[in-house]
Design a protein around this motif. Structure first.
Motif, PDB file in Angstrom:
ATOM      1  N   SER A 106     -36.481  54.294   6.728  1.00 54.96           N
ATOM      2  CA  SER A 106     -36.798  55.181   6.474  1.00 54.96           C
ATOM      3  C   SER A 106     -36.827  56.214   7.303  1.00 54.96           C
ATOM      4  O   SER A 106     -36.598  56.479   8.608  1.00 54.96           O
ATOM      5  CB  SER A 106     -38.538  55.447   7.589  1.00 54.96           C
ATOM      6  OG  SER A 106     -39.528  55.871   7.242  1.00 54.96           O
ATOM      7  N   ASP A 108     -37.737  59.529   6.977  1.00 55.68           N
ATOM      8  CA  ASP A 108     -37.920  60.914   7.556  1.00 55.68           C
ATOM      9  C   ASP A 108     -38.745  60.275   9.259  1.00 55.68           C
ATOM     10  O   ASP A 108     -38.695  61.209  10.104  1.00 55.68           O
ATOM     11  CB  ASP A 108     -39.138  61.235   6.575  1.00 55.68           C
ATOM     12  CG  ASP A 108     -40.000  60.130   6.174  1.00 55.68           C
ATOM     13  OD1 ASP A 108     -39.213  58.630   6.309  1.00 55.68           O
ATOM     14  OD2 ASP A 108     -40.531  59.951   5.216  1.00 55.68           O
ATOM     15  N   LYS A 109     -39.113  58.654   9.200  1.00 53.23           N
ATOM     16  CA  LYS A 109     -39.777  58.158  10.359  1.00 53.23           C
ATOM     17  C   LYS A 109     -38.590  58.426  11.546  1.00 53.23           C
ATOM     18  O   LYS A 109     -38.595  58.673  12.875  1.00 53.23           O
ATOM     19  CB  LYS A 109     -39.874  55.863  10.154  1.00 53.23           C
ATOM     20  CG  LYS A 109     -40.396  56.348  11.060  1.00 53.23           C
ATOM     21  CD  LYS A 109     -41.187  54.750  11.259  1.00 53.23           C
ATOM     22  CE  LYS A 109     -41.228  53.960  12.395  1.00 53.23           C
ATOM     23  NZ  LYS A 109     -41.682  52.554  11.954  1.00 53.23           N
ATOM     24  N   ALA A 111     -35.963  60.018  11.604  1.00 57.46           N
ATOM     25  CA  ALA A 111     -35.649  61.689  12.697  1.00 57.46           C
ATOM     26  C   ALA A 111     -37.052  61.810  13.359  1.00 57.46           C
ATOM     27  O   ALA A 111     -36.872  62.999  14.078  1.00 57.46           O
ATOM     28  CB  ALA A 111     -35.493  62.727  11.272  1.00 57.46           C
ATOM     29  N   GLY A 112     -38.222  61.578  12.730  1.00 56.26           N
ATOM     30  CA  GLY A 112     -39.642  61.782  13.502  1.00 56.26           C
ATOM     31  C   GLY A 112     -39.531  61.506  15.266  1.00 56.26           C
ATOM     32  O   GLY A 112     -39.700  61.828  15.983  1.00 56.26           O
ATOM     33  N   ASN A 148     -29.731  60.809   2.362  1.00 61.09           N
ATOM     34  CA  ASN A 148     -30.456  60.832   3.800  1.00 61.09           C
ATOM     35  C   ASN A 148     -30.536  61.855   5.059  1.00 61.09           C
ATOM     36  O   ASN A 148     -31.073  62.405   5.618  1.00 61.09           O
ATOM     37  CB  ASN A 148     -30.267  59.237   4.760  1.00 61.09           C
ATOM     38  CG  ASN A 148     -30.683  58.188   3.419  1.00 61.09           C
ATOM     39  OD1 ASN A 148     -32.077  58.568   2.861  1.00 61.09           O
ATOM     40  ND2 ASN A 148     -29.659  57.162   3.281  1.00 61.09           N
ATOM     41  N   LEU A 151     -31.549  64.579   4.408  1.00 59.53           N
ATOM     42  CA  LEU A 151     -33.506  64.687   4.547  1.00 59.53           C
ATOM     43  C   LEU A 151     -33.774  65.044   6.331  1.00 59.53           C
ATOM     44  O   LEU A 151     -34.307  65.707   6.062  1.00 59.53           O
ATOM     45  CB  LEU A 151     -33.884  63.498   4.418  1.00 59.53           C
ATOM     46  CG  LEU A 151     -35.386  63.009   4.675  1.00 59.53           C
ATOM     47  CD1 LEU A 151     -36.360  63.649   4.033  1.00 59.53           C
ATOM     48  CD2 LEU A 151     -35.471  61.711   4.388  1.00 59.53           C
ATOM     49  N   VAL A 152     -32.500  64.465   6.892  1.00 63.38           N
ATOM     50  CA  VAL A 152     -32.678  64.725   8.758  1.00 63.38           C
ATOM     51  C   VAL A 152     -32.730  65.427   8.775  1.00 63.38           C
ATOM     52  O   VAL A 152     -33.315  66.481   9.585  1.00 63.38           O
ATOM     53  CB  VAL A 152     -32.141  63.272   9.388  1.00 63.38           C
ATOM     54  CG1 VAL A 152     -31.656  63.066  10.843  1.00 63.38           C
ATOM     55  CG2 VAL A 152     -32.883  62.110   8.453  1.00 63.38           C
ATOM     56  N   ARG A 154     -33.509  68.490   7.625  1.00 64.12           N
ATOM     57  CA  ARG A 154     -34.000  69.250   6.358  1.00 64.12           C
ATOM     58  C   ARG A 154     -35.709  68.915   7.720  1.00 64.12           C
ATOM     59  O   ARG A 154     -36.522  70.468   8.088  1.00 64.12           O
ATOM     60  CB  ARG A 154     -35.073  69.316   5.751  1.00 64.12           C
ATOM     61  CG  ARG A 154     -33.848  69.505   4.511  1.00 64.12           C
ATOM     62  CD  ARG A 154     -33.579  69.765   3.585  1.00 64.12           C
ATOM     63  NE  ARG A 154     -34.990  68.589   2.689  1.00 64.12           N
ATOM     64  CZ  ARG A 154     -34.451  67.267   1.517  1.00 64.12           C
ATOM     65  NH1 ARG A 154     -32.865  67.060   1.749  1.00 64.12           N
ATOM     66  NH2 ARG A 154     -35.663  66.876   1.618  1.00 64.12           N
ATOM     67  N   ILE A 155     -36.233  68.120   8.321  1.00 66.25           N
ATOM     68  CA  ILE A 155     -36.752  67.757   9.438  1.00 66.25           C
ATOM     69  C   ILE A 155     -36.880  68.537  10.709  1.00 66.25           C
ATOM     70  O   ILE A 155     -37.470  68.562  11.288  1.00 66.25           O
ATOM     71  CB  ILE A 155     -37.228  65.838   8.822  1.00 66.25           C
ATOM     72  CG1 ILE A 155     -37.707  65.706   8.061  1.00 66.25           C
ATOM     73  CG2 ILE A 155     -38.063  66.231  10.185  1.00 66.25           C
ATOM     74  CD1 ILE A 155     -37.306  63.946   7.765  1.00 66.25           C
ATOM     75  N   SER A 158     -37.059  72.188  10.829  1.00 66.21           N
ATOM     76  CA  SER A 158     -38.435  71.863  10.333  1.00 66.21           C
ATOM     77  C   SER A 158     -38.852  72.215  11.963  1.00 66.21           C
ATOM     78  O   SER A 158     -39.599  72.910  12.179  1.00 66.21           O
ATOM     79  CB  SER A 158     -39.014  71.534   9.493  1.00 66.21           C
ATOM     80  OG  SER A 158     -40.111  70.389   9.453  1.00 66.21           O
TER      81      SER A 158
END
Lengths: 201, 126
Positions: A106, A108-109, A111-112, A148, A151-152, A154-155, A158
């Motif tokens: 994941s 997005d995880k 990146a979080g 991927n 996505l990373v 963009r996170i 943001s």
């Protein structure tokens, strides 16, 4: 302060990021860390690392190496520190192609976790490559990698206070909602010239 | 110097022609087969092809540009940005990309004006 710096190859992004980290560190009390994420595969990678080491020689960076799990350095970082992560590109690559196989993760995880570890520091500067303008047929694995990485990006963007793009040593701010002044960083960066002169190309 | 860069087919030359009143006869067109630049012309286009030529000959384009930087001082230089794709598979392509990137940085630092052309629109960066 979280600064996300993007740019193409040889756009000046690493040197600008170093400048940003150095100036932010000068104005704070903690340590100055350089988090290197690249796993060298060949001589060319070693040369790249050597150039980067040379470019930050004498700057006062403490080098940390962590190529797959940024959480491993989480305990080292304190709320006064400044950290430069170079680069998201290789960090995502190392995670996605871990142990020779494509991992289904994941992102997005991932990146979080990156953002939450980096946010522990007073200041973080994060470097990544803009590789999304490609004409060649790059194959399925690479397409997935770009998805991927996008996505990373963009996170992180943001969550970042500043999103900067380096283009041929010029710096464009795509985001700076709190209107932080980067004048000191820019003028320091513009005073640097030694990184422009290679003797091998 | 005025530097214009941008991706392929973005209208870099059209932008230069209209903004700086340049005609074909004012322009030197670099090519992969030529290792020299005619500095009597006002504008120099496709600098990336000159860089490719120099690399093909086994010479060092960054060094050559640095040595001749003064000759560019009153020129309009147009170069394709080839630095925003995936790392190329061939070593020569990687070297080419890095050389173009570094040279664009060097030229940009010496330029009074720098524009990136995107979909025919020139964005002033410096």
């Amino acid at each position: 302060m979280l600064i996300f710096v993007l740019g193409g190859v040889k756009s000046g992004k690493s040197m600008f990021s170093q400048s940003a980290a150095k100036i932010l560190h000068n104005n704070s009390k903690g340590k100055l860390y350089y988090l290197a994420t690249m796993q060298p595969n060949d001589k060319e990678d070693m040369l790249r690392i050597k150039r980067h080491l040379n470019d930050r020689k004498g700057w006062g960076f403490i080098t940390l190496e962590e190529s797959v799990n940024i959480d491993n350095i989480s305990d080292i970082i304190t709320a006064d520190d400044t950290i430069l992560l170079d680069s998201v590109t290789s960090y995502v690559q190392n995670n996605m192609f871990y142990e020779g196989a494509i991992q289904s993760l994941s992102f997005d995880k991932l990146a979080g976790v990156m953002v939450s570890v980096l946010r522990k520091a007073a200041n973080a500067v994060v470097v990544s490559d803009y590789i999304f303008s490609e004409a060649s047929n790059i194959g399925e694995g690479t397409v997935l990698y770009c998805q991927n990485l996008g996505l990373v990006h963009r996170i992180i963007a943001s969550e970042a206070d500043i999103v900067a793009e380096c283009a041929c040593s010029n710096v464009k701010l795509w985001k700076n909602e709190k209107n932080f002044s980067i004048r000191e960083i820019i003028s320091f960066y513009n005073s640097l010239t030694s990184h422009l002169y290679y003797n091998d190309i | 110097m005025i530097l214009i860069f941008g991706g392929a087919y973005q209208g870099k030359y059209e932008f230069v022609k209209s903004k700086f009143n340049i005609r074909d006869c004012d322009t030197y067109f670099c090519s992969e087969d030529k290792s020299s630049i005619d500095f009597s012309k006002k504008a120099i286009i496709n600098l990336e092809l000159f860089i490719k030529n120099i690399l093909k000959q086994g010479q060092k384009p960054i060094e050559i540009i640095n040595k001749n930087l003064f000759k560019f001082s009153d020129k309009i230089v147009i170069c394709e940005d080839v630095c925003c794709g995936i790392v190329p598979i061939s070593y020569e392509d990687r070297l080419f990309r890095e050389a173009v990137g570094k040279i664009l940085q060097i030229l940009s630092r010496s330029s009074d004006e720098v524009y990136r052309v995107f979909c025919g629109i020139g964005e002033r960066l410096k």
